[in-house]
Write an enzyme that holds these catalytic residues in place. Structure first.
Site, PDB file in Angstrom:
ATOM      1  N   ASP A  35       0.819  -1.222   0.000  1.00 38.35           N
ATOM      2  CA  ASP A  35       0.000   0.000   0.000  1.00 38.35           C
ATOM      3  C   ASP A  35       0.852   1.271   0.000  1.00 38.35           C
ATOM      4  OD1 ASP A  35       1.024  -0.029   2.525  1.00 38.35           O
ATOM      5  OD2 ASP A  35      -0.898   0.117   3.588  1.00 38.35           O
ATOM      6  N   ASP A 212       9.424   9.626  24.284  1.00 40.71           N
ATOM      7  CA  ASP A 212       9.268  10.840  23.499  1.00 40.71           C
ATOM      8  C   ASP A 212       9.064  12.049  24.423  1.00 40.71           C
ATOM      9  OD1 ASP A 212       8.813  11.944  20.768  1.00 40.71           O
ATOM     10  OD2 ASP A 212       6.846  12.460  21.591  1.00 40.71           O
ATOM     11  N   GLU A 277      14.316  10.862  25.219  1.00 42.55           N
ATOM     12  CA  GLU A 277      14.514  11.985  24.301  1.00 42.55           C
ATOM     13  C   GLU A 277      14.297  13.218  25.157  1.00 42.55           C
ATOM     14  OE1 GLU A 277      12.855  14.843  20.954  1.00 42.55           O
ATOM     15  OE2 GLU A 277      11.532  13.756  22.273  1.00 42.55           O
TER      16      GLU A 277
HETATM   17  C1  NOJ Z   1       9.919  14.042  19.106  1.00 40.74           C
HETATM   18  C2  NOJ Z   1       9.804  13.140  17.932  1.00 40.74           C
HETATM   19  O1  NOJ Z   1      11.076  12.632  17.617  1.00 40.74           O
HETATM   20  C3  NOJ Z   1       9.204  13.952  16.812  1.00 40.74           C
HETATM   21  O2  NOJ Z   1       9.236  13.259  15.585  1.00 40.74           O
HETATM   22  C4  NOJ Z   1       7.803  14.331  17.191  1.00 40.74           C
HETATM   23  O3  NOJ Z   1       7.275  15.196  16.209  1.00 40.74           O
HETATM   24  C5  NOJ Z   1       7.775  15.052  18.543  1.00 40.74           C
HETATM   25  N1  NOJ Z   1       8.595  14.422  19.523  1.00 40.74           N
HETATM   26  C6  NOJ Z   1       6.368  15.125  19.086  1.00 40.74           C
HETATM   27  O4  NOJ Z   1       5.931  13.883  19.539  1.00 40.74           O
END
Ligand code: NOJ
Length: 543
Positions: A35, A212, A277
């Site tokens: 897809d 995240d 992160e």
């Molecule tokens: C960090 C992520 O790596 C990124 O891709 C995302 O847009 C933002 N956090 C928001 O979740």
């Protein structure tokens, strides 16, 4: 527990300390059903490729049910797989195969915000101001006579105000897109829910989590103004990310969340880990996310911004090693990811950029700690700079004109024409088009070809795995060099490995470090040693 594969590949609970983790941007890795969108069965089919590449683990970007406003970082159901990526059964089958091949699986957890399509947010909108449903998010009254101004001056990372007004007049906070409302992490239900989500995936055998926006979950009490905004000064608040203090990032209370999560991770066998992160003002503040009672790692992002210069690389490396020493944790290294321009292009694009990227790979892979590779860097993929605007999907593009789509173009696997075997035979397109010039960069075009970038990565990863000096924990010893040259060695017992990177602008003679183990460009013989060409790197070993 379901029919899952909770047994990790090896019993070593410290596997993550020196692992090489390969980041899979799920939409763009491999498409099994044709897809045009990558999926979990596609990853499963390509696991042998990753095993042969020589990585230890995969980090999968979000594959959960999502409207895909931000490529899946807008989650509508944290316990299911988006139909475009497959099913929960596909996930379990993939984990089972990965573990059987000795590969670990890290999944992406998105706790700062949900999707606006998440049942909690849908209920919050329906329930109205002051309701318990709204209390799980950050709703507030606006300023101005009729509440027509946002509650404060906070800005979205994707540009514009971080607040959106709903029909009844209240505003809600979204540090990213309006389709990504921020949760209120002071709410006990939010905390309980995510602890259950952790267990849900741990029960399915995942070996770790990438957290995240790990620095974002707690906002300063009273939601105080930052004090300046793009509207008034032209300076974006986001420029302070990792450099200054913002009331919506890196608040002390966020650490309570990780102190609650760590016992959950530790209660599972086999070394389940988490990597943050996180962005913080100082290395000291970043180090607070790591430790035996919080998370295992935090990404060290400085490499992503370092320019092609010996001085900037040396600074990045020294800072990261010092950061790690503060908490006794291993460093992490990242040259590229799905949010930044690919390093081939950052280093100059074209043949120069590729040559430098190959050297940078040898530099990174010789360093102690954990290295994160981004899919396609092993092929030397450049950023795709000329995607037509109408095809760009990054929500930031519409708000700021900046887009991360160029590093998210599907992987070329084989063949002469786009999408280069990304999907099954006969599949003619992919969600972002691959350039017409990528045939020579495909996996099939590089596999087994001496001097290809893929073979360089495979060689380097094989040596990294086998060489006692590279397997050892500990620091590096910088060696005296001429300006523009980086050289360091690592040793274990009688063995020593030296990495030399030549950024000096002229070929340099190298001798006295032993025999070459791998080089990013062919080495010429020179009196008593070798000549290391411009913009290249090599490893030399003594056993
Ligand atoms: C960090 C992520 O790596 C990124 O891709 C995302 O847009 C933002 N956090 C928001 O979740």
């Amino acid at each position: 527990m379901t029919a899952s594969h909770p047994t990790p590949p090896t019993a070593d609970p410290d596997w993550w300390r020196s692992a090489v983790v390969y980041q899979v941007y799920v939409r763009s890795f491999a498409d099994a059903n044709g897809d045009g969108v990558g999926d979990l069965p596609g990853i499963r089919q390509r696991l042998p490729y990753l095993r042969d590449l020589g990585v230890d683990a995969l980090w999968l970007t979000p594959f959960y049910t999502s409207p895909m406003v931000d490529g899946g970082y807008d989650v509508a159901d944290y316990r299911d797989v988006d139909p475009s990526f497959g099913t929960l059964a596909d996930f379990e089958a993939m984990v089972g195969d990965a573990h059987a091949l000795g590969l670990r699986i890290i999944v992406d957890l998105v706790p700062n915000h949900t999707s606006s399509a998440h049942p909690w947010f849908v209920a919050a909108l329906a329930a109205g101001p002051g309701s318990p449903e709204r209390a799980r998010y950050l709703f507030a009254e606006g300023r101005g006579e009729h509440g027509e101004e946002p509650p404060n001056d906070w800005e979205s990372i994707f540009g514009g105000p971080a607040w959106t007004r709903v029909a009844d007049g209240q505003w809600y906070l979204h540090l990213f897109d309006p389709a990504q409302p921020d949760l209120d992490w002071r709410h006990p239900e939010v905390r309980a829910e995510f602890e259950e989500i952790l267990r849900f995936w741990l029960d399915r055998g995942v070996d770790g989590f990438r957290i995240d926006v790990a620095h974002g979950m707690i906002k300063a009490a009273g939601l105080p103004d930052v004090g300046f905004s793009t509207m008034t000064t032209g300076r974006r608040q986001v420029e302070l990310l990792g450099k200054g203090r913002l009331p919506y990032f890196d608040q002390d209370e966020v650490h309570e969340i990780y102190r609650a999560w760590r016992p959950i991770l530790d209660s599972y066998p086999g070394g389940r880990m988490a990597v943050a992160e996180a962005w913080a003002e100082t290395p000291q503040r970043l180090a607070r996310y790591i430790g035996p009672d919080e998370l295992h790692q935090a990404f060290s992002f400085d490499f992503l911004d370092a320019t092609w210069s010996a001085e900037s690389f040396r600074k990045v490396i020294d800072t990261a090693l010092a950061e790690a020493t503060i908490v006794g944790a291993p460093t992490t290294w990242v040259l590229s990811n799905h949010d930044k321009q690919r390093h081939v292009t950052r280093y100059g694009d074209g043949p120069d950029g590729l040559r430098r990227a190959r050297a940078a790979a040898l530099l990174m892979l010789a360093l102690p700690g954990c290295a994160y590779l981004y899919q396609g860097e092993e092929l030397g993929l450049p950023e795709v700079l000329d995607l037509p605007d109408e095809l760009r999907q990054d929500p930031a593009f519409r708000r700021t004109g900046e887009s991360r789509d160029g590093c998210r173009v599907p992987i070329p696997w084989s063949g002469d024409l786009p999408p280069y075997g990304f999907g099954p035979a006969g599949c003619e397109s992919s969600w972002l088009p691959a350039p017409a010039t990528w045939a020579a960069l495909s996996v099939a075009a590089q596999l087994g070809v001496p001097d290809s970038t893929l073979e360089l990565y495979r060689d380097a990863l094989r040596i990294r795995r086998a060489h006692p000096a590279l397997a050892a924990e500990g620091g590096i010893t910088w060696l005296d060099t001429e300006p523009g040259v980086l050289a360091f060695s690592r040793s274990a017992g009688d063995t020593e490995l030296t990495c030399v990177v030549n950024i000096s602008g002229a070929p340099i003679p190298v001798s006295g470090y032993g025999e070459p183990a791998v080089a990013s460009e062919p080495l010429a013989a020179a009196s008593g040693g070798h000549l290391l060409p411009v913009d290249s790197a090599a490893w030399f070993e003594r056993r």
